[in-house]
Design a protein around this motif. Structure first.
Motif, PDB file in Angstrom:
ATOM      1  N   GLU A   1       0.842  -1.192   0.000  1.00 23.03           N
ATOM      2  CA  GLU A   1       0.000   0.000   0.000  1.00 23.03           C
ATOM      3  C   GLU A   1       0.881   1.247   0.000  1.00 23.03           C
ATOM      4  OE1 GLU A   1      -3.553  -1.962   2.733  1.00 23.03           O
ATOM      5  OE2 GLU A   1      -2.013  -0.702   3.666  1.00 23.03           O
ATOM      6  N   ILE A   2       0.433   2.267  -0.730  1.00 27.98           N
ATOM      7  CA  ILE A   2       1.062   3.582  -0.635  1.00 27.98           C
ATOM      8  C   ILE A   2       0.003   4.562  -0.163  1.00 27.98           C
ATOM      9  CG2 ILE A   2       2.132   5.512  -1.870  1.00 27.98           C
ATOM     10  CD1 ILE A   2       3.420   3.525  -3.752  1.00 27.98           C
ATOM     11  N   TYR A   3       0.277   5.230   0.942  1.00 31.60           N
ATOM     12  CA  TYR A   3      -0.594   6.284   1.441  1.00 31.60           C
ATOM     13  C   TYR A   3      -0.044   7.611   0.925  1.00 31.60           C
ATOM     14  CZ  TYR A   3      -2.442   2.582   4.311  1.00 31.60           C
ATOM     15  OH  TYR A   3      -3.005   1.396   4.711  1.00 31.60           O
ATOM     16  N   TYR A   4      -0.914   8.370   0.281  1.00 26.00           N
ATOM     17  CA  TYR A   4      -0.498   9.588  -0.413  1.00 26.00           C
ATOM     18  C   TYR A   4      -1.292  10.766   0.134  1.00 26.00           C
ATOM     19  CZ  TYR A   4      -0.629  12.854  -4.482  1.00 26.00           C
ATOM     20  OH  TYR A   4      -0.605  13.952  -5.290  1.00 26.00           O
ATOM     21  N   TRP A   5      -0.611  11.613   0.931  1.00 26.58           N
ATOM     22  CA  TRP A   5      -1.230  12.830   1.459  1.00 26.58           C
ATOM     23  C   TRP A   5      -0.977  13.975   0.483  1.00 26.58           C
ATOM     24  CZ3 TRP A   5       0.836   9.106   4.603  1.00 26.58           C
ATOM     25  CH2 TRP A   5       0.019   8.631   5.640  1.00 26.58           C
ATOM     26  N   THR A   6      -2.052  14.630   0.066  1.00 27.64           N
ATOM     27  CA  THR A   6      -1.957  15.628  -0.986  1.00 27.64           C
ATOM     28  C   THR A   6      -2.861  16.810  -0.692  1.00 27.64           C
ATOM     29  OG1 THR A   6      -2.150  15.948  -3.390  1.00 27.64           O
ATOM     30  CG2 THR A   6      -3.773  14.506  -2.361  1.00 27.64           C
ATOM     31  N   ASP A   7      -2.620  17.912  -1.397  1.00 34.60           N
ATOM     32  CA  ASP A   7      -3.429  19.130  -1.313  1.00 34.60           C
ATOM     33  C   ASP A   7      -3.526  19.666  -2.735  1.00 34.60           C
ATOM     34  OD1 ASP A   7      -4.138  21.913  -1.158  1.00 34.60           O
ATOM     35  OD2 ASP A   7      -3.458  22.001   0.917  1.00 34.60           O
ATOM     36  N   PHE A   8      -4.746  19.967  -3.201  1.00 31.33           N
ATOM     37  CA  PHE A   8      -4.908  20.433  -4.572  1.00 31.33           C
ATOM     38  C   PHE A   8      -4.171  21.745  -4.841  1.00 31.33           C
ATOM     39  CE2 PHE A   8      -8.678  17.609  -4.462  1.00 31.33           C
ATOM     40  CZ  PHE A   8      -8.441  16.901  -5.628  1.00 31.33           C
ATOM     41  N   GLN A   9      -3.840  22.504  -3.795  1.00 30.65           N
ATOM     42  CA  GLN A   9      -3.105  23.756  -3.987  1.00 30.65           C
ATOM     43  C   GLN A   9      -1.595  23.584  -3.896  1.00 30.65           C
ATOM     44  OE1 GLN A   9      -4.978  27.731  -3.325  1.00 30.65           O
ATOM     45  NE2 GLN A   9      -5.248  26.819  -1.297  1.00 30.65           N
TER      46      GLN A   9
END
Length: 242
Positions: free
Chosen positions: A69-77
């Motif tokens: 599994e890869i957990y990917y924390w992101t923000d559209f900005q």
């Protein structure tokens, strides 16, 4: 902690195996935008993963049976998230997700303020709208929003603009998104804040951050920043060998 023996327990205690931190943001990637020839599979889950992440309401790219599994924390900005999405994510999907080796859990958090929260809420609304009938439509919407990215907090990610971008995405109902933003925003903001609190509790302090996790062995490694595919290759190989 030995790099040859990464573990979930060590990660949660704050001793993190991190390969390629912020100084590697400017490594090269693909010069061609080939993301639109992908049609990755998506699925949803109501479980809490072995890594301790509540999967409810989160788009998951790839097979439920994937061993890693890869957990990917992101923000559209986040500009480095946009760079990752454009330069590395398509190759990561081709090399590891489509063959069934890895699944990616997308966790959107608002690190850049109110407009980031609006975009994160919109993402939840869209995922709930499409996940049962045509979940892969989320990929098109997600990519379309990143393509419209402007300067942080310049207003490009306002509700009005997000609705306008959504109207160009086939299979996503902009009117339903508008209703969701109006009627369910407080509820969804609470869910997003819970995700943000959880991220901070395990040492995630910025975006993009990635955790590669093997549920069978609890081996874990992390990457921070807009890393090229080679960094993911190295981390995935290390976790497989742990």
């Amino acid at each position: 902690m030995s790099l040859d023996q990464p573990s979930r327990r060590a990660f949660l205690a704050g001793s993190v195996l991190t390969l390629g931190v912020s100084g590697a943001y400017y490594l090269t990637g693909s010069d061609e935008d080939t993301s639109h020839d992908l049609e990755p599979s998506f699925h949803s889950s109501t479980e809490t993963s072995a890594f301790g992440v509540d999967l409810a309401g989160k788009p998951i790219v790839g097979s439920p049976e994937a061993p890693l599994e890869i957990y990917y924390w992101t923000d559209f900005q986040c500009p480095f998230c946009e760079r990752f999405e454009r330069e590395t994510f398509p190759d990561l999907v081709r090399e590891y997700v489509e063959p069934g080796d890895v699944r990616v859990v997308v966790i959107t958090v608002p690190y850049f303020g109110a407009d980031s929260m609006t975009a994160a809420v919109a993402g939840k609304c869209v995922w709930e709208q499409v996940r049962d009938d045509d979940p892969s439509t989320y990929w098109d919407w997600h990519a379309a929003i990143f393509e419209e990215q402007g300067e942080k907090n310049s207003g490009w990610a306002s509700a009005e603009n997000l609705l306008e971008y959504t109207r160009s995405v086939s299979g996503v109902d902009a009117d339903a998104l508008e209703s969701c933003l109006e009627d369910r925003r407080p509820e969804l903001e609470d869910e997003i804040e819970t995700d943000s609190d959880r991220a901070r509790s395990i040492g995630v302090s910025g975006t993009p951050t990635f955790v590669v996790f093997d549920p069978a062995t609890e081996a874990v490694g992390s990457l921070v920043g807009a890393q090229p595919l080679e960094r993911f290759d190295e981390t995935i190989e290390r976790i497989r060998d742990a």
